[in-house]
Design a protein around this motif. Structure first.
Motif, PDB file in Angstrom:
ATOM      1  N   GLY A  88       1.035  -1.114  -0.148  1.00  0.00           N
ATOM      2  CA  GLY A  88       0.042   0.016   0.108  1.00  0.00           C
ATOM      3  C   GLY A  88       0.939   1.364   0.237  1.00  0.00           C
ATOM      4  O   GLY A  88       1.977   1.188   0.168  1.00  0.00           O
ATOM      5  N   GLU A  89       0.338   2.417  -0.233  1.00  0.00           N
ATOM      6  CA  GLU A  89       1.059   3.609  -0.332  1.00  0.00           C
ATOM      7  C   GLU A  89       1.306   4.133   0.997  1.00  0.00           C
ATOM      8  O   GLU A  89       0.981   3.380   2.165  1.00  0.00           O
ATOM      9  CB  GLU A  89       0.074   4.667  -0.885  1.00  0.00           C
ATOM     10  CG  GLU A  89      -0.293   4.507  -2.206  1.00  0.00           C
ATOM     11  CD  GLU A  89      -1.478   5.674  -2.856  1.00  0.00           C
ATOM     12  OE1 GLU A  89      -1.213   6.774  -3.285  1.00  0.00           O
ATOM     13  OE2 GLU A  89      -2.566   5.402  -2.282  1.00  0.00           O
ATOM     14  N   SER A  90       2.450   4.769   1.180  1.00  0.00           N
ATOM     15  CA  SER A  90       3.005   5.509   2.529  1.00  0.00           C
ATOM     16  C   SER A  90       1.746   6.017   3.372  1.00  0.00           C
ATOM     17  O   SER A  90       1.165   6.605   2.624  1.00  0.00           O
ATOM     18  CB  SER A  90       4.039   6.569   2.269  1.00  0.00           C
ATOM     19  OG  SER A  90       5.029   5.895   1.657  1.00  0.00           O
ATOM     20  N   GLY A  91       1.689   5.723   4.643  1.00  0.00           N
ATOM     21  CA  GLY A  91       0.618   6.231   5.482  1.00  0.00           C
ATOM     22  C   GLY A  91      -0.672   5.362   5.653  1.00  0.00           C
ATOM     23  O   GLY A  91      -1.380   5.802   6.140  1.00  0.00           O
ATOM     24  N   CYS A  92      -0.713   4.421   4.751  1.00  0.00           N
ATOM     25  CA  CYS A  92      -1.890   3.553   4.632  1.00  0.00           C
ATOM     26  C   CYS A  92      -1.996   2.510   5.989  1.00  0.00           C
ATOM     27  O   CYS A  92      -3.060   1.899   6.265  1.00  0.00           O
ATOM     28  CB  CYS A  92      -1.854   2.501   3.578  1.00  0.00           C
ATOM     29  SG  CYS A  92      -0.562   0.967   3.651  1.00  0.00           S
TER      30      CYS A  92
END
Length: 333
Positions: A49-53
């Protein structure tokens, strides 16, 4: 796959923002929202997943560094959730963690031998000769000579630091290892060496991996199953080859489309995901991905989709059947 060694059921992890003077307390931020999955013994499960997910937050909740606000964690048939972080780490000693930045995780003032020795002392190995034997064995297992015991972390390359991080984890005889971005910042040739080492170590010691990565090519090569996370939820989970061959969630499709690839010696133009991920402090109503999804309809903003499992694949999307049919009907590029 064998019986699950780790079972995660509807885990929620929240953080409370600090209260400002004479201001009402802010509501807690939900970083992990009702996440469920099983991990079979000997399996490699990818978390993407993207950063911060919420990938690393979920991993540290499983490890016991963060306390879950709700949900259940069962390790080898034993309930280990609902206790304070210190006791949780003690109960979950069979789970160990390899940090994303191995250089920052190694004490710069200690030699490698002292770093490895410390973990054995903490875990009650009081015999000095036994500690020395296990240190030499672990260095050999990760492809390093015993002479590395006398080196400091700054004297090691990035790949060697990764190996020391693995050795420090293996020396505690874990059953499950959480690998947080284990190949980030490495040259491609070093990446290949480290990945092969992880495969060899898994086979030699009978390990189970939770593998966190942004690199889809690495996940495809290493993982038996893959879980796709978006804003604290797992939106798709299934066998790696099935998810890559036919994604059911539009976010999974968007991640795969955004990955650059080479065809006939030319770099293909990646299809970028529109917009930025929303803040976890202001998650959109309904499906959290609806503000960036090209398939979104009015109902997507009105209803939070539940997770639906069909033929071993779980997906959290109201329109996944229509989307899957469209993908199947689309001509191959």
């Amino acid at each position: 796959m064998t019986k699950p060694i780790l079972e995660i059921s509807k885990i929620v992890t929240q953080f409370q923002a600090p209260k400002k003077f004479l201001s009402p307390a802010a509501p807690p931020v939900t970083a992990v929202n009702e996440v469920s999955f099983d991990l079979a013994e000997g399996e490699v499960l990818g978390l993407v997943g993207e950063s911060g997910c919420g990938k690393s937050t979920l991993a540290k909740t499983v490890l016991g560094l963060y306390r879950e606000a709700a949900g259940d964690i069962t390790l080898q048939g034993r309930e280990v959730s609902g206790v304070d972080p210190r006791q949780a780490r003690r109960l979950r000693k069979d789970i160990q963690y390899v940090h994303q930045d191995p250089g920052a995780a190694l004490d710069p003032w200690w030699r490698v031998g002292g770093i490895l020795d410390e973990g054995l002392r903490i875990y009650g190995v009081n015999d000095g000769k036994e500690r020395e034997r296990r240190i030499d064995e672990m260095l050999e297992a990760v492809g390093l000579a015993a002479s590395f015991k006398r080196r400091y972390p700054h004297e090691l390359s990035g790949g060697q630091q990764r190996r020391i991080g693995l050795a420090r984890t293996l020396i505690l005889n874990p059953r499950i290892i959480i690998l947080d971005e284990p190949t980030s910042g490495l040259d491609l040739s070093v990446q290949a060496t480290v990945l092969q080492l992880m495969r060899d170590i898994r086979d030699r010691f009978g390990l189970t991996y939770l593998f966190i990565s942004h690199d889809l090519s690495v996940v495809r090569r290493m993982c038996d199953r893959v879980a796709i996370m978006y804003l604290g939820r797992i939106v798709e989970l299934g066998k790696t080859e099935d998810v890559f061959a036919g994604p059911r969630h539009p976010y999974t499709q968007a991640l795969l489309d955004a990955a650059p690839s080479l065809k006939a010696g030319q770099l293909e133009r990646a299809e970028m995901i529109t917009g930025d991920p929303p803040s976890v402090r202001k998650v959109p109503p309904g499906c959290a991905f609806n503000t960036r999804c090209k398939y979104a309809v009015e109902a997507c903003a009105a209803h939070v989709p539940s997770s639906e499992t069909v033929e071993g694949r779980s997906v959290r999307c109201l329109r996944w059947r229509e989307i899957a049919a469209d993908m199947k009907a689309a001509p191959a590029s």
